[in-house]
Design a protein around this motif. Structure first.
Motif, mmCIF file in Angstrom:
data_model
loop_
_atom_site.group_PDB
_atom_site.id
_atom_site.type_symbol
_atom_site.label_atom_id
_atom_site.label_comp_id
_atom_site.label_asym_id
_atom_site.label_seq_id
_atom_site.Cartn_x
_atom_site.Cartn_y
_atom_site.Cartn_z
ATOM 1 N N ASP A 1 0.755 -1.221 0.074
ATOM 2 C CA ASP A 1 -0.018 -0.035 0.064
ATOM 3 C C ASP A 1 0.909 1.037 -0.080
ATOM 4 O O ASP A 1 0.547 2.253 -0.739
ATOM 5 C CB ASP A 1 -0.849 0.105 1.183
ATOM 6 N N VAL A 2 1.896 1.240 0.715
ATOM 7 C CA VAL A 2 2.899 2.154 0.718
ATOM 8 C C VAL A 2 3.508 2.770 -0.755
ATOM 9 O O VAL A 2 3.337 3.772 -1.065
ATOM 10 C CB VAL A 2 4.209 1.946 1.608
ATOM 11 N N THR A 3 3.876 1.618 -1.453
ATOM 12 C CA THR A 3 4.274 1.821 -2.868
ATOM 13 C C THR A 3 3.362 2.536 -3.882
ATOM 14 O O THR A 3 3.580 3.333 -4.429
ATOM 15 C CB THR A 3 4.988 0.607 -3.403
ATOM 16 N N GLN A 4 2.085 1.627 -3.600
ATOM 17 C CA GLN A 4 0.942 2.270 -4.136
ATOM 18 C C GLN A 4 0.668 3.687 -4.215
ATOM 19 O O GLN A 4 0.313 4.297 -5.201
ATOM 20 C CB GLN A 4 -0.208 1.217 -4.116
ATOM 21 N N SER A 5 0.737 3.936 -3.019
ATOM 22 C CA SER A 5 0.514 5.381 -2.500
ATOM 23 C C SER A 5 1.271 6.520 -3.140
ATOM 24 O O SER A 5 0.970 7.528 -3.729
ATOM 25 C CB SER A 5 0.430 5.734 -1.080
ATOM 26 N N MET A 6 2.717 6.075 -2.959
ATOM 27 C CA MET A 6 3.829 6.828 -3.684
ATOM 28 C C MET A 6 3.438 7.039 -5.187
ATOM 29 O O MET A 6 3.593 8.032 -5.668
ATOM 30 C CB MET A 6 5.239 6.236 -3.574
ATOM 31 N N LEU A 7 2.961 5.776 -5.955
ATOM 32 C CA LEU A 7 2.792 5.907 -7.163
ATOM 33 C C LEU A 7 1.630 6.979 -7.473
ATOM 34 O O LEU A 7 1.489 7.733 -8.718
ATOM 35 C CB LEU A 7 2.346 4.488 -7.892
ATOM 36 N N GLN A 8 0.512 6.607 -6.727
ATOM 37 C CA GLN A 8 -0.767 7.567 -6.988
ATOM 38 C C GLN A 8 -0.316 9.343 -6.581
ATOM 39 O O GLN A 8 -0.574 10.041 -7.248
ATOM 40 C CB GLN A 8 -1.856 7.140 -5.724
ATOM 41 N N GLN A 9 0.810 9.280 -5.879
ATOM 42 C CA GLN A 9 1.224 10.674 -5.454
ATOM 43 C C GLN A 9 1.934 11.250 -6.611
ATOM 44 O O GLN A 9 2.033 12.426 -6.981
ATOM 45 C CB GLN A 9 2.064 10.854 -4.068
ATOM 46 N N LYS A 10 3.025 10.359 -7.099
ATOM 47 C CA LYS A 10 3.854 10.547 -8.081
ATOM 48 C C LYS A 10 2.823 10.899 -9.805
ATOM 49 O O LYS A 10 3.089 12.070 -10.133
ATOM 50 C CB LYS A 10 4.657 9.727 -8.637
ATOM 51 N N PHE A 11 1.938 10.351 -10.006
ATOM 52 C CA PHE A 11 1.180 10.424 -11.134
ATOM 53 C C PHE A 11 -0.092 11.093 -10.881
ATOM 54 O O PHE A 11 -0.986 11.229 -12.182
ATOM 55 C CB PHE A 11 1.016 8.977 -11.808
ATOM 56 N N ASP A 12 -0.680 11.468 -9.698
ATOM 57 C CA ASP A 12 -1.766 12.163 -9.407
ATOM 58 C C ASP A 12 -2.917 11.467 -10.010
ATOM 59 O O ASP A 12 -3.813 11.708 -10.958
ATOM 60 C CB ASP A 12 -1.787 13.480 -10.101
ATOM 61 N N CYS A 13 -3.125 10.264 -9.407
ATOM 62 C CA CYS A 13 -4.195 9.223 -9.991
ATOM 63 C C CYS A 13 -4.748 8.408 -8.660
ATOM 64 O O CYS A 13 -4.088 8.505 -7.649
ATOM 65 C CB CYS A 13 -3.489 8.469 -11.044
ATOM 66 N N CYS A 14 -5.512 7.684 -8.815
ATOM 67 C CA CYS A 14 -6.166 6.908 -7.655
ATOM 68 C C CYS A 14 -6.609 5.368 -8.464
ATOM 69 O O CYS A 14 -7.265 5.377 -9.188
ATOM 70 C CB CYS A 14 -7.282 7.427 -7.210
ATOM 71 N N GLY A 15 -5.936 4.499 -7.680
ATOM 72 C CA GLY A 15 -5.905 3.012 -8.187
ATOM 73 C C GLY A 15 -5.382 2.755 -9.438
ATOM 74 O O GLY A 15 -4.697 3.781 -10.160
ATOM 75 N N TYR A 16 -5.310 1.476 -10.126
ATOM 76 C CA TYR A 16 -4.523 1.321 -11.414
ATOM 77 C C TYR A 16 -5.509 1.627 -12.565
ATOM 78 O O TYR A 16 -5.278 2.748 -12.972
ATOM 79 C CB TYR A 16 -3.967 -0.275 -11.436
ATOM 80 N N VAL A 17 -6.512 0.827 -12.906
ATOM 81 C CA VAL A 17 -7.339 1.061 -13.853
ATOM 82 C C VAL A 17 -8.351 2.444 -13.308
ATOM 83 O O VAL A 17 -8.550 3.267 -14.307
ATOM 84 C CB VAL A 17 -8.218 -0.283 -14.063
ATOM 85 N N ASN A 18 -8.767 2.296 -12.124
ATOM 86 C CA ASN A 18 -9.630 3.358 -11.501
ATOM 87 C C ASN A 18 -9.613 3.312 -10.233
ATOM 88 O O ASN A 18 -9.048 2.324 -9.695
ATOM 89 C CB ASN A 18 -11.215 3.354 -12.253
ATOM 90 N N SER A 19 -10.301 4.223 -9.334
ATOM 91 C CA SER A 19 -10.298 4.239 -7.975
ATOM 92 C C SER A 19 -10.884 2.867 -7.451
ATOM 93 O O SER A 19 -10.504 2.787 -6.073
ATOM 94 C CB SER A 19 -10.878 5.466 -7.464
#
Length: 224
Positions: free
Chosen positions: A125-143
């Motif tokens: 979850d920590v890594t996914q959160s970093m990716l969300q913050q980096k790319f300004d997105c939520c979830g992979y396909v959608n939230s």
């Protein structure tokens, strides 16, 4: 005065050495980056580097440096072709090695989206959160698929639903990164081909010089 053919070989040989040093430096820096704790800025690059053959890149650079060292006796022995031939075979090995690495990265670009989806699912979850913050997105396909990780970017369901999934931004980032890698690899291959041609010209030049010396010795007029 240095013959133009030999001068071209010397210049291309030192550029060849520079590519080897570059490969070793890149592999060393990237290995250190993979081992370092991820940050919002570096997390995307670190995930991509984990799938790169860094050991092979380092080995490739070492082979390039060794091949360059083999060429040094050719400078000290102006009439010898043996070291040049050994060096040329070494360049062929380096060329094929780098070409294979470049093709591996190119093949990855054909399945980037599928590979990144699998990669995303393996992250905490920590890594996914970093990716969300980096790319300004939520979830992979959608939230909701997969469910987003609540963080500073995706604070609640309403905000998360208003943002796109990370698939497009992450895939574009990954494809750009991989394209840069295989483009650089193919550029190194091109330099190897230039060096191989220069070495072949020097070998031919020295062969002709030997032929002329033998003719002059046969007629008793000494060396040129």
């Amino acid at each position: 005065m240095v013959h133009p053919v030999l001068a071209s070989f010397i210049v291309s040989d030192f550029i060849f050495l520079a590519t080897g040093v570059m490969l070793i430096a890149a592999a060393s820096v990237w290995t250190a980056q993979v081992s370092a704790p991820p940050t919002v800025e570096s997390v995307g690059r670190q995930l991509l580097l984990q799938n790169c053959p860094l050991v092979a890149v380092l080995a490739n650079g070492i082979v390039v440096v060794i091949t360059f060292v083999v060429s040094l006796p050719a400078f000290a022995l102006p009439n010898s072709r043996t070291w040049l031939k050994m060096h040329s075979w070494g360049v062929v090995v380096c060329l094929v090695f780098t070409l294979v690495l470049g093709l591996m990265e190119w093949i990855q670009t054909l399945t980037t989206r599928a590979n990144l989806e699998e990669m995303w699912g393996r992250q905490s979850d920590v890594t996914q959160s970093m990716l969300q913050q980096k790319f300004d997105c939520c979830g992979y396909v959608n939230s909701t698929f997969p469910l987003y990780v609540p963080d500073a970017t995706c604070t609640n369901d309403i905000i998360a639903a208003s943002k796109e999934g990370c698939v497009t931004a992450f895939s574009n980032y990954g494809e750009k990164w991989l394209k840069n890698l295989f483009t650089a690899a193919f550029g190194v291959v091109g330099m190897d081909v230039v060096l191989l041609l220069c070495a072949a010209m020097v070998i031919r030049y020295r062969k002709e010089q030997l032929r002329y010396r033998l003719i002059d010795q046969k007629w008793g007029v000494g060396n040129i």
